[in-house]
Design an enzyme around this catalytic site. Structure first.
Site, PDB file in Angstrom:
ATOM      1  N   ARG A   1       4.181  -6.324  10.944  1.00  0.00           N
ATOM      2  CA  ARG A   1       3.050  -5.394  10.752  1.00  0.00           C
ATOM      3  C   ARG A   1       2.882  -5.042   9.276  1.00  0.00           C
ATOM      4  NH1 ARG A   1       3.469  -7.180  15.088  1.00  0.00           N
ATOM      5  NH2 ARG A   1       2.655  -6.399  17.049  1.00  0.00           N
TER       6      ARG A   1
ATOM      7  N   SER B   1       4.454  -2.068 -10.141  1.00  0.00           N
ATOM      8  CA  SER B   1       5.800  -2.630 -10.174  1.00  0.00           C
ATOM      9  C   SER B   1       6.519  -2.437  -8.842  1.00  0.00           C
ATOM     10  CB  SER B   1       6.620  -1.965 -11.280  1.00  0.00           C
ATOM     11  OG  SER B   1       7.922  -2.527 -11.315  1.00  0.00           O
TER      12      SER B   1
ATOM     13  N   GLU C   1       1.351  -7.970   7.643  1.00  0.00           N
ATOM     14  CA  GLU C   1      -0.066  -8.066   8.026  1.00  0.00           C
ATOM     15  C   GLU C   1      -0.922  -7.102   7.198  1.00  0.00           C
ATOM     16  OE1 GLU C   1      -1.494  -6.581  11.962  1.00  0.00           O
ATOM     17  OE2 GLU C   1      -1.805  -8.696  12.366  1.00  0.00           O
TER      18      GLU C   1
END
Lengths: 179, 179, 179, 179, 179, 179, 179, 179, 179, 179
Positions: free
Chosen positions: C119, C145, C122
């Site tokens: 997830r 960063s 995604e």
């Protein structure tokens, strides 16, 4: 099919002039921003090397070439300077496209298939852990920045007259934040 | 669960000594020649940095680290010097294993997942074509050798006291043979 | 095959205690440094959550868990504190192995196959360009960063009593150097 | 090749205005729905930031940028508001194309090659298991939803004046159903 | 090399009993949590089908099989029930290992190479967009949850006596949050 | 930039009508047979859902959507019915192109990047071996056919009013032939 | 280092006997079920060809070899016959392991690297669409089953005495179900 | 929307005629030589099956289909025969393009995603080592040539009237040269 | 840590002897048949080069090295000769393992990461189509066999004293069969 | 559909002339520089073999073919000679495009799918380590250059009249630099 020698020699000499200039392989065009093709074309037209352009802009050759490949951003001043130098109209879409934030990293396939670029990749492949070990001992736990970074390319000739390439990679050291 | 402060401090100070030394992550051992683990272990035992070993052998730190990772070959003299320095027996399999021709390139995955090594890879990814264009204009059609090659790592500190890494890649220029 | 109810209940209650603790799947052990297994085992033994350990060390839960997975480095002080808290001997190899510089990025496969981690991946896949566009407009040409970085995880409960996860990613902005 | 200073300055100032705006790299166009190019073009024309558009629509900047990249759906009301704001005709195909259900996840390659997006990916790579362990201990066996989800981006400036990015990921916790 | 018929028949009948039971291919063991092998071994020993175990635990067959493959979590009660049913000691490491949060998704390679599992993958490959289109029209913009999810397997026999498999996938509909 | 409320409302209501219809993302067009785009366009024009079309053709919604994506074949009768329903000329190339044998499986990338389709893939990834084990025990050594196969999608609403998706996969059982 | 000729000849003749038998490369063992190694070892010991075993079991050579590689299932009768033929104890784990349902498809890498197997793969690569086109015209829209399938291997010698391999693939035709 | 029955029936009967012919999916065109599209178009126009064309050319159906997909070379005689049969002009670029040496192997992706072609691939995946073992025992150390090779497809009907596909692969045996 | 010079020199000279011999990197052992390690060990022990072994067996150096890596088959005579030469017992498993049919192609990863092997791969990458074009014009439509094939390696020294490698690949030409 | 025999024969004889010439598959054009297509077209027009062109330019056939595929650079003289030979205008973009530095390595996919090129790849795959071992023993630690390199292709006919291909790869030996 033969031609007078004079004609031939002049053709060869025109060809020779072009040969010292990096241009853009047509098969790579789709991977680059659309202004890349225009910049390279104008550069060829004007017979300008990256060295000449870099000097004009006051930047490093590597950065200027990166800019042509869409891997670096030009400042507004540089866009104006560059379009003037290359003889491109300020109203051309090239100028405004160069204003975008670069979308980096897609110029070529990885692993690289181009022999010159592959050699650089191979250095990372073979010496990557060696660099890490040495840097860790010298600086602690962290990385060398590839963003807060600059690079230059120099030519050296050894005692036998053979040319050597010297590439310098200089990046700020960033220690991992403790949290 | 508490301990006397003195005991604790001495533990911390022992730990601190070790921390400046690159060692070998156990999960990478299978990708390296079997002498790698032995060399790193002895190095930790002897509290030796790559800088110290390099000085002893008269070689570059990067080359020495590469040698520990099985990416470079030691000369017979160096094998003897190194095993002596690390306190390894000359009859130990380590010495004879180091005599083999290195089987390079398998130390880590590519693309690298280690952040430090990835940054080097990213430089190739972003600037690869820029290096190619600049080198072609400076040297013609060819490559920078990664074999007839050396490299060093230096530390610089800028005016604000911030450390910078300087990696130098130096390789012989090889023009494509005309045939 | 039946057992007295009391015996059964006590078994269940022992099981329940263990269930709130993250442990290490045996099939992932080879991808991690060897101290990971030892740390997780001791943590289970001592019935310690990452929250408890983080509080003890004065660090973030995420960082502490990362440390257990070999993705972050402990300071010498923390190594001492941690081995004490977990009841590990200071002479155990665990302590000295934790002194090494982390070899990050190999804990799991990418793309992740674990649903929870997928997830997160995604989110990068779907919103990556959106984050880039917004960050470029807010900060210019650069990156957030992941080294000069920290992160925390919080729990919120909405008006219907449903729990929500809040993950905060905080990284220093690094503008691309002009060179 | 020189130009009067005034002309030059005005060119630079025009360029500068454009530079603060995210635009669309031509090489990514084929991976996105056809309305993306039109939206970005109009946004550039109108000199609108995502912040301004988000405020106008009453939505988050991240969501609006995602919408431009075809990764989120606009409601009918928003389509009307957006086309008006951007000066697009209501009969233009853009409006009707935006009505489709988004076909998400194809905007860029994975692993990402763009340095900014790669950093987010690297966070998942390095800290994925740490997040999982902490979330499991805090919430049990389940996942953070990437669907029932929202996100925002904020700018913070530290005591040294350095800018930091704060990305918040907030998703509903979904426990695995027992069946 | 011949044997008396009676001996042979009894060997065959023993073999036949085993053959109706799913067991674990030794070449997959390393991809699964260590308790998987123990559970399967005990199941074979006790000649238990997943149907029988599911009935005993009051759960679906699919969920129970997933649990054996380390893809689902057992409640403390179920761990006790299961170890009792399989004749495993409560002190065995199996029980405590099953308490961990599952580390899902690594049981087999993707794309699957096992013909039965490949057929399921092929259904997603061929009909994925069809499912998306139908679901979008029926439910709007969102997804079917694979977490808030259950599944069952049934056998049907058609009018010609041929067996058919019926797999039911049932997941909660999750609309994309507007933010 | 404002418009009279009435005009606006009517625009919104037109938009809303379109929004319930699945359409074709332009970036996927090249992966599909050329008739796909024409069918989807006509469907949008006629404001037809897959449910309506399926009813008209006497087929399942999933099959009809698959047919639009070039993943299923229409019978000659259906081609005539469909072109009539969609108002396409019988002489249009669409009709004759639909006569070809489908060249399946290329509609989207695998692993899927679309979140909805990924969830189905994840079910195969997580539960693939569980399905195999249960099916083997119920049916023997074989596979569930994905060819001699049908599927349907239904909507259920639970006691809290929340919608659930029910996908049924039904395939003939094919035992491995003994040879 | 020389040996009497007689001794040498007898060594060579022993070697020659073994050479006509397929055995198992040790580097492939981990990809196969554990009984594979045992079966191959016993086959070598007994100097049995697949032809001889196939005749004994009344099955095809290809099926028997597949069975040794864990790609096919033996019936209870065959397990008994096979263990007798190979001189394995009925109580050996081999017998009971062979009772499991095969977990197919992992014997070798794909694309195959073994030259013999690669040639078969290349036939699919080069002629795959040709087979599809011809089969579609002959049978309609469907597939040739690889489950309801058998295969045999024959040797033919042409008029010049050169040997040819004839592989026959025979699978049931499965038309796509209309739904 | 209704039409007179007669008109409808004639449309259906036209459609039916086309349906028995393999044609070219537009999404595959770019992977094939440019003459492929022209050949398939003409074939459809002329309502010719591969069987009919093969008979005309005196070649195998599989070879002819391969020729249409650019996977086999036609002799000059065949080019003339084929263009005549298909009604293509001899001056059309098709004829001269077919003269080129085929650039094989790029017609479809590997692993194949088309279900029919995948089944052939699966046979290699599952039985590859079995074929190797049997062939090695029958022929020694070598391969079956895929170049000095022919293939045919036949239809058989079993006692229940069910159709079966029989594919014959016949290749010369090539022993590894001893050097 | 110092040693008498004499001792040191003798250590170095022992080391030097070993260095001219190819040995086996321990990290590659699992990819090779088990006899590889034994052969290489014995070769090192006996200080034999491949040249010496090749001469003894009357075969090419390349073939002999291939044999050590499990990529070629030894005849029964050669097995006897080789085990005698290397001082291995005829009863050792090595002899009987070498009788198996080679399972080729798995010695190293592809693309190769070893620089020497990569250069060969790069030649195929860069000149592959050039070889094809030239061979097609010289021989027609077909391939150069890699089975009916031999190869040798020679050393040449140019007029400047620089060494050159000459690799000869010689394979039978196989025209595609017309069928 | 029949034609007078004379007409037919002349068509065939025209076709036959073309067949001996390598041309460019249209599906590969996008991977090559734009001048490739023009060169091949002119070559076909002029009925020139690579042998003829190579002789004219005084270069190797392999190099000339590589040049046509954009894998080698022509000198200015050769560009002039080549365009003259092929009847291309000196002002045509072809001439100036050929002046660019080649962007090598993208002509075909790797692993190669073309059978002829795959055989070369297979040789590297099977014999790569054998070459390395032999070269290391003959030359030490280093590589054979693929840059300082030439290659030729010859035809030999064996005593049975069968044609053999002889490919010679000749590269300078580059020892790893000691640093």
């Amino acid at each position: 099919m033969t031609e007078p020698r004079g004609r031939r020699d002049s053709l060869i000499s025109i060809a020779r002039q072009q040969q010292n200039l990096a241009s853009l392989d047509s098969s790579i065009v789709d991977r680059l921003p659309s202004y890349s093709a225009a910049l390279f074309e104008a550069k060829t037209q004007k017979r300008l090397t990256f060295e000449a352009i870099a000097e004009h802009l006051g930047r490093s050759e590597v950065a200027v070439a990166a800019l042509f490949y869409g891997q670096a951003q030009a400042s507004p001043e540089e866009v104006v300077q560059l379009t003037q130098l290359l003889g491109l109209s300020h109203e051309s879409p090239v100028a405004s496209q160069m204003m975008g934030f670069p979308d980096r990293g897609r110029a070529g396939p990885m692993p690289p298939v181009e022999p010159l670029i592959y050699r650089l990749y191979e250095i990372v492949q073979n010496y990557g852990y060696a660099y890490k070990a040495v840097l860790n001992e010298k600086f602690g736990d962290g990385i060398m920045s590839a963003i807060c970074f600059n690079s230059k390319v120099e030519k050296e000739v050894d005692e036998n007259g053979a040319p050597w390439v010297v590439i310098t990679l200089k990046g700020k050291w960033l220690p991992f934040t403790r949290f």
